[in-house]
Design a protein around this motif. Sequence first.
Motif, PDB file in Angstrom:
ATOM      1  N   UNK A   1      23.865 -35.083 -15.856  1.00  0.00           N
ATOM      2  CA  UNK A   1      24.580 -33.980 -15.223  1.00  0.00           C
ATOM      3  C   UNK A   1      23.704 -33.249 -14.191  1.00  0.00           C
ATOM      4  N   UNK A   2      22.409 -33.160 -14.472  1.00  0.00           N
ATOM      5  CA  UNK A   2      21.510 -32.501 -13.525  1.00  0.00           C
ATOM      6  C   UNK A   2      21.520 -33.211 -12.175  1.00  0.00           C
ATOM      7  N   UNK A   3      21.529 -34.551 -12.198  1.00  0.00           N
ATOM      8  CA  UNK A   3      21.556 -35.299 -10.943  1.00  0.00           C
ATOM      9  C   UNK A   3      22.866 -35.072 -10.192  1.00  0.00           C
ATOM     10  N   UNK A   6      22.607 -31.685  -8.567  1.00  0.00           N
ATOM     11  CA  UNK A   6      21.694 -31.709  -7.424  1.00  0.00           C
ATOM     12  C   UNK A   6      22.324 -32.377  -6.206  1.00  0.00           C
ATOM     13  N   UNK A   7      23.153 -33.387  -6.434  1.00  0.00           N
ATOM     14  CA  UNK A   7      23.875 -34.023  -5.319  1.00  0.00           C
ATOM     15  C   UNK A   7      24.887 -33.059  -4.714  1.00  0.00           C
ATOM     16  N   UNK A   8      25.524 -32.257  -5.550  1.00  0.00           N
ATOM     17  CA  UNK A   8      26.478 -31.266  -5.048  1.00  0.00           C
ATOM     18  C   UNK A   8      25.753 -30.212  -4.211  1.00  0.00           C
ATOM     19  N   UNK A  10      23.091 -30.753  -2.439  1.00  0.00           N
ATOM     20  CA  UNK A  10      22.802 -31.414  -1.166  1.00  0.00           C
ATOM     21  C   UNK A  10      24.038 -31.409  -0.266  1.00  0.00           C
ATOM     22  N   UNK A  11      25.208 -31.621  -0.843  1.00  0.00           N
ATOM     23  CA  UNK A  11      26.457 -31.578  -0.079  1.00  0.00           C
ATOM     24  C   UNK A  11      26.678 -30.194   0.518  1.00  0.00           C
ATOM     25  N   UNK A  12      26.398 -29.168  -0.266  1.00  0.00           N
ATOM     26  CA  UNK A  12      26.558 -27.798   0.224  1.00  0.00           C
ATOM     27  C   UNK A  12      25.636 -27.552   1.410  1.00  0.00           C
ATOM     28  N   UNK A  13      24.384 -27.976   1.303  1.00  0.00           N
ATOM     29  CA  UNK A  13      23.427 -27.765   2.386  1.00  0.00           C
ATOM     30  C   UNK A  13      23.889 -28.444   3.675  1.00  0.00           C
ATOM     31  N   UNK A  14      24.399 -29.664   3.561  1.00  0.00           N
ATOM     32  CA  UNK A  14      24.837 -30.412   4.742  1.00  0.00           C
ATOM     33  C   UNK A  14      26.092 -29.813   5.359  1.00  0.00           C
ATOM     34  N   UNK A  15      27.067 -29.514   4.546  1.00  0.00           N
ATOM     35  CA  UNK A  15      28.353 -29.040   5.070  1.00  0.00           C
ATOM     36  C   UNK A  15      28.305 -27.589   5.533  1.00  0.00           C
ATOM     37  N   UNK A  16      27.495 -26.765   4.864  1.00  0.00           N
ATOM     38  CA  UNK A  16      27.421 -25.346   5.208  1.00  0.00           C
ATOM     39  C   UNK A  16      26.257 -25.022   6.142  1.00  0.00           C
ATOM     40  N   UNK A  17      25.400 -26.017   6.430  1.00  0.00           N
ATOM     41  CA  UNK A  17      24.238 -25.824   7.303  1.00  0.00           C
ATOM     42  C   UNK A  17      23.332 -24.712   6.773  1.00  0.00           C
ATOM     43  N   UNK A  18      22.983 -24.826   5.514  1.00  0.00           N
ATOM     44  CA  UNK A  18      22.120 -23.842   4.875  1.00  0.00           C
ATOM     45  C   UNK A  18      20.978 -24.555   4.166  1.00  0.00           C
ATOM     46  N   UNK A  19      19.968 -23.776   3.792  1.00  0.00           N
ATOM     47  CA  UNK A  19      18.900 -24.275   2.939  1.00  0.00           C
ATOM     48  C   UNK A  19      18.958 -23.507   1.623  1.00  0.00           C
ATOM     49  N   UNK A  20      19.122 -24.219   0.527  1.00  0.00           N
ATOM     50  CA  UNK A  20      19.140 -23.598  -0.796  1.00  0.00           C
ATOM     51  C   UNK A  20      17.694 -23.479  -1.273  1.00  0.00           C
ATOM     52  N   UNK A  21      17.275 -22.244  -1.556  1.00  0.00           N
ATOM     53  CA  UNK A  21      15.890 -22.029  -1.985  1.00  0.00           C
ATOM     54  C   UNK A  21      15.780 -21.902  -3.505  1.00  0.00           C
ATOM     55  N   UNK A  95      19.641 -14.615 -12.690  1.00  0.00           N
ATOM     56  CA  UNK A  95      19.573 -15.850 -11.907  1.00  0.00           C
ATOM     57  C   UNK A  95      18.116 -16.251 -11.687  1.00  0.00           C
ATOM     58  N   UNK A  96      17.320 -15.311 -11.193  1.00  0.00           N
ATOM     59  CA  UNK A  96      15.938 -15.610 -10.817  1.00  0.00           C
ATOM     60  C   UNK A  96      15.113 -16.079 -12.013  1.00  0.00           C
ATOM     61  N   UNK A  97      15.463 -15.590 -13.199  1.00  0.00           N
ATOM     62  CA  UNK A  97      14.677 -15.908 -14.397  1.00  0.00           C
ATOM     63  C   UNK A  97      15.343 -16.930 -15.303  1.00  0.00           C
ATOM     64  N   UNK A  98      16.376 -17.605 -14.823  1.00  0.00           N
ATOM     65  CA  UNK A  98      17.057 -18.614 -15.640  1.00  0.00           C
ATOM     66  C   UNK A  98      16.088 -19.725 -16.060  1.00  0.00           C
ATOM     67  N   UNK A  99      16.176 -20.178 -17.308  1.00  0.00           N
ATOM     68  CA  UNK A  99      15.306 -21.265 -17.765  1.00  0.00           C
ATOM     69  C   UNK A  99      15.763 -22.645 -17.305  1.00  0.00           C
ATOM     70  N   UNK A 100      16.987 -22.736 -16.758  1.00  0.00           N
ATOM     71  CA  UNK A 100      17.515 -24.017 -16.279  1.00  0.00           C
ATOM     72  C   UNK A 100      17.554 -23.984 -14.754  1.00  0.00           C
ATOM     73  N   UNK A 101      16.642 -24.714 -14.132  1.00  0.00           N
ATOM     74  CA  UNK A 101      16.497 -24.692 -12.674  1.00  0.00           C
ATOM     75  C   UNK A 101      16.882 -26.050 -12.106  1.00  0.00           C
ATOM     76  N   UNK A 102      17.801 -26.073 -11.155  1.00  0.00           N
ATOM     77  CA  UNK A 102      18.217 -27.316 -10.502  1.00  0.00           C
ATOM     78  C   UNK A 102      17.466 -27.556  -9.201  1.00  0.00           C
ATOM     79  N   UNK A 103      17.064 -26.462  -8.550  1.00  0.00           N
ATOM     80  CA  UNK A 103      16.268 -26.599  -7.326  1.00  0.00           C
ATOM     81  C   UNK A 103      15.474 -25.317  -7.124  1.00  0.00           C
ATOM     82  N   UNK A 104      14.208 -25.470  -6.726  1.00  0.00           N
ATOM     83  CA  UNK A 104      13.384 -24.312  -6.402  1.00  0.00           C
ATOM     84  C   UNK A 104      12.371 -24.711  -5.344  1.00  0.00           C
TER      85      UNK A 104
END
Length: 255
Positions: A1-3, A6-8, A10-21, A95-104
Motif C-alpha cells: 500500500x505504501x508504494x 507514493x505513486x499517487x 508522484x501523480x499529484x506532483x506531475x498534474x498539479x506542478x508542485x513539489x511535495x516536501x 501531520x508534522x509528527x506523524x510516525x507514518x511517513x510516505x515522503x520527506x
Amino acid sequence: MKEIIQKKLEEIEKQEHVKIILAIESGSRAWGFESADSDYDVRFIYVREPEMYLRLDPVRDVIEWQLDEVFDISGWDIKKALQLLYKSNPTLFEWINSPIVYKETIEGRELRDLSKQYFDVKKSVMHYLNMASSTFESYLQDKSVKLKKYFYALRPILASKYALENKTQPPIKYNDLMDTMLEDKLKTEVNHLLELKMKSKETEYIPVVDHLNQYIEENINKIKNYANGIAESKFDWEELNLYFLKLVQQKSNDI
C-alpha cells in the motif's frame, strides 16, 4: 500500500506542478488504532512554482485529490501551512509528527525542526480538550456506543495531560500515550477494547462502559479548569518568512 500511495503522490506532483516536501498518514492509522476497514488518510504539504506566489489573483491553497472508501488524500500549500504554524495549529503539528511517513524531503525535515519553535501548550491542550468533549457529549451518552469513540475521547485526554506535563507536542501513537499517561488500573481493560477495535469494523457497537465514561468526564473537567489559567505563547514571523523565501526561490527541477 505504501508504494501505491507514493505513486499517487508522484501523480499529484506531475498534474498539479508542485513539489511535495512532506506526506504522512493521519488519523487512526497514525494513532495506532485503525479498524479492519479503516481508510488511508494521506496528508501532504507542497510547494508551487515560485511565480505562483506572485500572482494578483488568488491561487487555491488546498489540493483535494481523492476521497473514497479506501483513500482520503489531500494537502496544504506551504504558505498556508506556515501561516497555521505561526498560530501553533494542532492539526499541523500532528501531520508534522506523524510516525507514518510516505515522503520527506530535506525541506520537510527543516519544517519539522522549525515547528518546535512554534508549539503552544494552551492551544494544543484546548484542541485536544475540545475533541474529547465533543466526542463524549455526542457519542458516549447512550446505552450502546460505537467502540471507536472511546479512543477518540481517551487519546485527546491523554494527549492533553502529556502536553501539560511535558510542554511539548504529545506522541502521535496511542500506545505511547497510554504507557505514560493512563492510570495502571485502566490499562488492562483499555487494552482489551483496543484489541477488539482493531479486529472490528468502524461501526462496531458495545455496551457503554460506565467507569470509563466517569474517567473521561472527570478528566475533561480537570483539564479544562487547569488549562484556562495558562497564557498563550507569542511568536515571531521572522524564521517562518526566511524559510518560506528560501523555498520559493529554489529552482528545483522537480517543481
